[in-house]
Design an enzyme around this catalytic site. Structure first.
Site, PDB file in Angstrom:
ATOM      1  N   THR A  12       0.801  -1.228   0.000  1.00  0.00           N
ATOM      2  CA  THR A  12       0.000   0.000   0.000  1.00  0.00           C
ATOM      3  C   THR A  12       0.830   1.271   0.000  1.00  0.00           C
ATOM      4  OG1 THR A  12      -1.775  -1.125   1.162  1.00  0.00           O
ATOM      5  CG2 THR A  12      -1.762   1.245   1.342  1.00  0.00           C
ATOM      6  N   ASP A  51       1.572  -6.542  -4.652  1.00  0.00           N
ATOM      7  CA  ASP A  51       0.759  -6.722  -3.464  1.00  0.00           C
ATOM      8  C   ASP A  51       1.430  -7.866  -2.693  1.00  0.00           C
ATOM      9  OD1 ASP A  51      -2.487  -6.196  -2.695  1.00  0.00           O
ATOM     10  OD2 ASP A  51      -1.490  -7.916  -1.784  1.00  0.00           O
ATOM     11  N   SER A  52       1.543  -7.727  -1.391  1.00  0.00           N
ATOM     12  CA  SER A  52       2.333  -8.741  -0.665  1.00  0.00           C
ATOM     13  C   SER A  52       1.656 -10.108  -0.644  1.00  0.00           C
ATOM     14  CB  SER A  52       2.651  -8.280   0.751  1.00  0.00           C
ATOM     15  OG  SER A  52       1.522  -8.334   1.568  1.00  0.00           O
ATOM     16  N   SER A  53       0.369 -10.168  -1.025  1.00  0.00           N
ATOM     17  CA  SER A  53      -0.252 -11.497  -1.116  1.00  0.00           C
ATOM     18  C   SER A  53       0.345 -12.298  -2.272  1.00  0.00           C
ATOM     19  CB  SER A  53      -1.770 -11.366  -1.250  1.00  0.00           C
ATOM     20  OG  SER A  53      -2.102 -10.470  -2.286  1.00  0.00           O
ATOM     21  N   THR A  83       1.478  -5.003   4.073  1.00  0.00           N
ATOM     22  CA  THR A  83       1.278  -5.492   5.436  1.00  0.00           C
ATOM     23  C   THR A  83       0.710  -6.919   5.483  1.00  0.00           C
ATOM     24  OG1 THR A  83      -0.902  -4.438   5.472  1.00  0.00           O
ATOM     25  CG2 THR A  83       0.921  -3.208   6.447  1.00  0.00           C
ATOM     26  N   ASP A  84       0.014  -7.331   4.416  1.00  0.00           N
ATOM     27  CA  ASP A  84      -0.702  -8.613   4.482  1.00  0.00           C
ATOM     28  C   ASP A  84       0.216  -9.795   4.811  1.00  0.00           C
ATOM     29  OD1 ASP A  84      -3.025  -7.283   3.937  1.00  0.00           O
ATOM     30  OD2 ASP A  84      -3.159  -7.911   1.842  1.00  0.00           O
ATOM     31  N   THR A 153       2.373 -10.354  14.059  1.00  0.00           N
ATOM     32  CA  THR A 153       1.252 -10.805  13.243  1.00  0.00           C
ATOM     33  C   THR A 153       0.420  -9.588  12.858  1.00  0.00           C
ATOM     34  OG1 THR A 153      -0.501 -12.449  13.080  1.00  0.00           O
ATOM     35  CG2 THR A 153      -0.378 -11.277  15.170  1.00  0.00           C
ATOM     36  N   THR A 259      -0.654 -23.474  18.329  1.00  0.00           N
ATOM     37  CA  THR A 259      -1.983 -23.353  18.944  1.00  0.00           C
ATOM     38  C   THR A 259      -2.737 -22.115  18.478  1.00  0.00           C
ATOM     39  OG1 THR A 259      -3.199 -23.063  21.019  1.00  0.00           O
ATOM     40  CG2 THR A 259      -0.921 -22.303  21.005  1.00  0.00           C
ATOM     41  N   GLN A 260      -4.053 -22.241  18.429  1.00  0.00           N
ATOM     42  CA  GLN A 260      -4.880 -21.095  18.068  1.00  0.00           C
ATOM     43  C   GLN A 260      -5.188 -20.230  19.291  1.00  0.00           C
ATOM     44  OE1 GLN A 260      -9.092 -22.851  17.145  1.00  0.00           O
ATOM     45  NE2 GLN A 260      -7.609 -24.289  16.328  1.00  0.00           N
TER      46      GLN A 260
END
Ligand code: ASP
Length: 323
Positions: A12, A51-53, A83-84, A153, A259-260
């Site tokens: 961005t 785009d970082s994706s 940032t993604d 994250t 772990t989530q």
């Protein structure tokens, strides 16, 4: 004056238009944000404009190769990145350039540099200043905070505070002064291993996860990051997920459990996590999804023997498991 190399990869910060697309003006970052020239002798290079994706292992390797080649020529490095997937790239570089010994600071923006009320200007200035400091870390600098790259994250797509580092304090707060709070000391050896495997899948534990689903998602995979509940449990009684894990492990696939929840995976406390350990799953400690995916891809590519790979994945190398 310290020399800082800025590598622009896209995101961005340098985008224009509605449906934001990458724009070539990013080449002139020094002109767009002249303050960075007061902080360091800056050289900017556009190495990609994506785009970082769309960034992944090939680009991580490319960035790592450039950083390695320029290590002696600059005192610090800034990577402008979307940032993604910034936290994935930061994790990947942490493992590819173990013990690099100089600051590698990733930054970007939630609003493009040419828009009013942009956060790009501040983030870029902060990142360049941090890159002039004594900081042997791969870090993410964003909205006045500095995070360890392998613990960060992306938590918001709308707030300027886009990043957090669950379970560990930021490395620094960038206020009137920049106070580096708990950075690591320099590792003795520099180990440059820039390549990554390609095929790691992610399986998320849910109350309806079954062995069959696990097997379908992980067919022919080199590795699986299994995102468990709590301390490392998955449905075993009815779901029989541990049987599927054992089958994949016997075929040479590494199954790394994270772990989530917040906290650290421990495959000893509950029967359902003990069954996972017995099936050959590897406890991923405190790693988040980004660090786990990057480290597993790196371990699979660079470490041949399974026993050595398990040790590599479980040892804390760059703060991926520590407070
Ligand atoms: N989609 C963008 C990217 O990651 C978002 C951003 O840069 O903030 O490239």
């Amino acid at each position: 004056m310290q020399k800082v190399l800025i590598l622009h990869t896209g995101g961005t910060l340098g985008m224009t238009g509605t449906a934001l697309v990458a724009d070539a003006y990013a080449a002139e970052l020094g002109e767009a944000v002249p303050q960075i020239k007061e902080l360091a002798d800056v050289e900017a290079r556009v190495i990609a404009n994506l785009d970082s994706s769309d960034l992944g292992p090939p680009e991580w390797t490319r960035i790592a190769n450039i950083l390695h080649a320029e290590r002696d020529n600059f005192s610090g490095f800034v990577i402008v990145h979307g940032t993604d997937t910034m936290a994935y790239t930061a994790s990947a570089l942490s493992f590819a350039l173990l013990g690099f010994g100089k600051p590698i600071v990733l930054t970007g923006a939630q609003r493009p540099l040419l828009r009013t009320r942009t956060d790009a200007r501040r983030n870029l200035i902060d990142a360049v200043e941090v890159a002039t400091m004594n900081l042997p870390e791969v870090a993410i600098c964003f909205d006045g905070l500095l995070f360890r790259g392998c613990r960060a994250t992306k938590e918001s797509a709308v707030d300027y505070r886009a990043f957090s580092s669950p379970g560990t304090r930021p490395l620094a707060r960038l206020g009137v002064e920049i106070l580096l709070e708990h950075t690591k000391s320099k590792l003795e050896d520099y180990i440059f291993l820039p390549n990554f495997a390609r095929d790691v899948r992610v399986v998320m534990a849910t109350p309806v996860l079954t062995a069959d689903q696990f097997l379908r998602t992980s067919e022919n995979a080199q590795g699986v990051v299994l995102v468990s509940f709590g301390l490392g449990t998955v449905p075993c009684l009815k779901g029989k997920v541990h049987h599927a894990v054992a089958e994949r492990v016997s075929q040479g696939c590494d199954v790394l459990v994270i772990t989530q929840s917040s906290g650290e995976v421990d495959l000893k406390t509950y029967e359902n996590s003990r069954l996972l350990a017995e099936a050959g799953a590897i406890a991923g400690g405190k790693m988040g999804l980004e660090a786990a995916v990057a480290k597993l891809l790196h371990g699979i590519e660079n470490i041949e023997k399974r026993v050595d790979r398990i040790a590599y994945l479980q040892n804390d190398l760059v703060g991926e498991h520590n407070k």
